[in-house]
Structure formats: structure tokens, C-alpha cells
Design an enzyme around this catalytic site. Structure first.
Site, short mmCIF file in Angstrom:
data_model
loop_
_atom_site.label_atom_id
_atom_site.label_comp_id
_atom_site.label_asym_id
_atom_site.label_seq_id
_atom_site.Cartn_x
_atom_site.Cartn_y
_atom_site.Cartn_z
N ASP A 257 55.99 -42.13 67.87
CA ASP A 257 54.91 -42.38 68.88
C ASP A 257 53.67 -41.43 68.85
O ASP A 257 53.77 -40.58 69.88
CB ASP A 257 55.60 -42.45 70.48
CG ASP A 257 56.21 -41.22 70.71
OD1 ASP A 257 56.63 -40.79 71.95
OD2 ASP A 257 56.78 -40.36 69.47
N ASP B 157 54.48 -35.76 66.43
CA ASP B 157 54.83 -36.98 65.28
C ASP B 157 53.79 -36.92 64.25
O ASP B 157 53.97 -37.02 62.95
CB ASP B 157 54.25 -38.35 66.05
CG ASP B 157 55.31 -38.42 67.23
OD1 ASP B 157 55.28 -37.87 68.23
OD2 ASP B 157 56.23 -39.23 67.25
N HIS C 224 59.19 -30.32 67.69
CA HIS C 224 60.13 -31.41 67.64
C HIS C 224 60.54 -32.22 66.59
O HIS C 224 61.44 -32.14 65.78
CB HIS C 224 60.23 -32.44 68.88
CG HIS C 224 60.03 -31.63 70.22
ND1 HIS C 224 61.07 -30.81 70.95
CD2 HIS C 224 58.92 -31.55 70.98
CE1 HIS C 224 60.58 -30.44 72.01
NE2 HIS C 224 59.20 -30.69 72.13
N ASP C 225 59.50 -33.11 66.38
CA ASP C 225 59.69 -34.34 65.40
C ASP C 225 59.75 -33.98 63.95
O ASP C 225 60.52 -34.54 63.37
CB ASP C 225 58.52 -35.51 65.65
CG ASP C 225 58.61 -36.17 67.02
OD1 ASP C 225 57.51 -36.50 67.47
OD2 ASP C 225 59.64 -35.92 67.56
#
Ligand code: RIB
Ligand code: CA
Length: 309
Positions: free
Chosen positions: A10, A15, A238-239
Site C-alpha cells: 500500500d 512500501d 517497517h516494510d
């Protein structure tokens, strides 16, 4: 032989880091990218995936998925990622559109028709994966592993209890966790260890290439909320922990345990519940990341960004 993967995402700034690392890696073959609502609406996340891939010179096909959760009401993370989800002016508009085939049908067709197993990397709400598994359960036999960013063994980031991706669609996350597919989970307890500090941002800029400059700018944009809300020294990447584990699993410590998701409304809605001692009597259904090596992560990130132009 390169590991064949499909990325469900997303975009979203972190991302975008994941996509860049995967494109730059010679050890991964990206068969396709599927997009979901999440950080921002589906039209933006899909356009952002196309923007980033075109900018990276990748022609990997992009298939748009669903624009909302199975049952939950929509939330977004525009506060972190900006209204469009990717405020990166140097990354222009895509020269192509998404494929006509919806992500769910793409996932089912590609997995069912694959002669060997494919690894799924997920960095947004898990709605696409859950619906594909419901539509054609036999695709579970064609999935090598699901590596996802979501949940947390400690606290949440979009509610006190729940992490954003799983708060968006706790039901979808439970479907994935119940699928019996080997699953590796990267929750906030680990991704909050991977902080793009000013030193790491300066290392990106010092690469002297376009990728280093643009991703440094994105990391700085992303850091605003992390400084104001959490007092962090920078943004949490994070991703990309998912791809980093695929490439260098030694950068993380994982532990097998049972993970379930709170799907009843209330304070803990969307929270992951970790049965580390086997008290539920249920078998472990995930390898849960419990520690990270941030220095090793950023060395890998810089190496991969340096391969890009
Ligand atoms: O909670 C962090 C997750 O939510 C990341 O995947 C970020 O991109 C947002 O989707
Ligand atoms: Ca994401």
C-alpha cells in the site's frame, strides 16, 4: 536461482523502500505487485506503486486489489505518508497503468498456474491475500511463505493496542494466520528498532546517486510524525524488514509461536495476541520476529540503493 516473489503493498513511503530493495536485489524475481487500500486510498496506492516501479526502471506488472476491508471501516495513514501517500516530486507520474486483471484474480491465476511455489511479501492490510485464499483455498499449496509486516508483540501505533495494517482488517489477518501457510511476521516490536536516523539519512545522501537522494528525502518526510508523536530520532522503516529478512535472515531473530488477532470490537480490536508459551494448546502458526540488527539492515539498504541509479 532467484526467489520468485509477489509483493502486496500500500505505497506508502516504507512500501517504496521495500519495492526499491526488491528491485535492486539480484536474489529476488518480482513476478508481480498487487496493491491494496491502506496508507491512502487504492487509487493512490496503485498509482504510487506504478510511479516507484517506473522510476526504478522496472516493468513489473501492477494489479489493483480491493479498496476496503472485509468488514472494518476504512482508516488511513495520510498523516504519515502525505495526502497522495508518496510526496516525492522527483518520482513523477507513471508511463503506464495498472493491469486490467484485479489483484485477487491475478493472485489465484498466477499461484494456481505456477509449476513451483511462490513467496508472498505483504506490507499493507492483508485483505487481498485473505480474499484470494477464500476464493481458491488450493492456492495455499503454491505459496512457499507469507512474509508480512503487521501486528506487534507489544503496543500498537494506530490504536494503543493495534498496529495499522492489522487494525485496517483484523479478519483478513486471522484468515491468513489460519491458512497453514508458513508465515513470518514483522511487527512493530521489531520494526521500531529500524529507525532512519539523521546519520542513516546522511549515508543515503552520501551515495551520491538519485536513489540515495530521493529515498533520503522520503525518510525525512516520513520522520515528521515519528519525531512528534513518538519522540523517535527518525522514521521507522517497517516494510523493508520483510525483504531484508528474505535476503539476510541473520539480521533478525524469530521465534515460532501461535498468533491470533482480536476481531471483537473494543479496546484491543485488531491487536495480535502472541501465545509464546503454548498456553492455548494451539500449534504455532508463525515465526515472529523478536529482534533486529539495525546496523546490518542499513548496511544492506545502502548496498541496494547504491545499485540503483
Ligand atoms: O504500521 C506500519 C504499517 O502501516 C506499514 O506497512 C506502513 O506502510 C503502514 O502501511
Ligand atoms: Ca505499508
Amino acid at each position: 536461482m532467484a526467489k520468485r516473489i509477489i509483493i502486496d503493498c500500500d505505497p506508502g513511503i516504507d512500501d517504496a523502500f521495500l519495492l526499491a530493495m526488491a528491485v535492486a536485489s539480484e536474489e529476488l524475481e518480482i513476478l508481480g505487485v498487487t496493491t491494496t487500500y491502506g496508507n491512502v486510498g487504492l487509487s493512490h496506492t496503485t498509482n504510487n506503486a506504478l510511479r516507484v516501479l517506473d522510476w526504478l526502471g522496472s516493468s513489473v506488472p501492477v494489479h489493483a486489489g480491493v479498496d476496503r476491508a472485509i468488514l472494518s471501516s476504512r482508516v488511513d495513514a495520510a498523516a504519515y505518508h502525505g495526502e497522495t501517500g508518496l510526496e516525492a516530486p522527483e518520482i513523477g507520474q507513471p508511463r503506464r497503468g495498472a493491469e486490467a486483471e484485479n489483484a485477487i484474480h491475478y493472485l489465484v491465476r498466477t499461484l494456481a498456474g505456477s509449476p513451483d511455489k511462490i513467496t508472498l511479501v505483504a506490507s499493507g492490510p492483508l485483505t487481498n491475500l485473505a480474499i484470494a485464499l477464500r476464493l481458491e483455498p488450493s492456492i495455499a499449496d503454491k505459496i512457499e511463505q507469507i512474509i508480512f509486516m503487521g501486528g506487534s508483540t507489544d503496543y500498537g501505533n494506530d490504536s494503543p493496542a493495534a498496529e495499522f495494517n492489522l487494525l485496517c482488517d483484523p479478519h483478513a489477518a486471522q484468515i491468513v494466520l489460519d491458512s497453514g501457510i508458513p508465515t513470518v511476521m514483522f511487527g512493530l516490536n521489531v520494526t521500531h528498532q529500524v529507525i532512519a536516523t539523521p546519520r542513516e539519512v546522511e549515508r543515503m545522501r552520501a551515495l551520491g546517486n538519485r536513489a540515495g537522494r530521493v529515498f533520503a528525502d522520503m525518510a525525512e518526510f516520513f520522520a515528521k510524525v515519528y519525531r512528534e508523536r513518538y519522540g523517535f530520532a527518525g522514521s521507522a522503516l517497517h516494510d523493508p524488514c520483510t525483504v531484508a529478512w528474505l535476503l539476510r535472515p541473520e539480521l533478525f531473530e524469530t521465534r515460532a509461536m501461535r498468533v491470533d488477532v482480536e476481531t471483537n470490537s473494543g479496546l484491543s480490536f485488531g491487536r495480535t495476541v502472541h501465545d509464546i508459551w503454548g498456553l492455548s494448546g494451539k500449534p504455532a502458526n508463525a515465526e515472529v520476529a523478536i529482534d533486529a540488527n539495525p546496523d546490518g539492515f542499513f548496511d544492506l539498504l545502502l548496498t541496494l540503493l547504491n545499485r540503483l541509479n
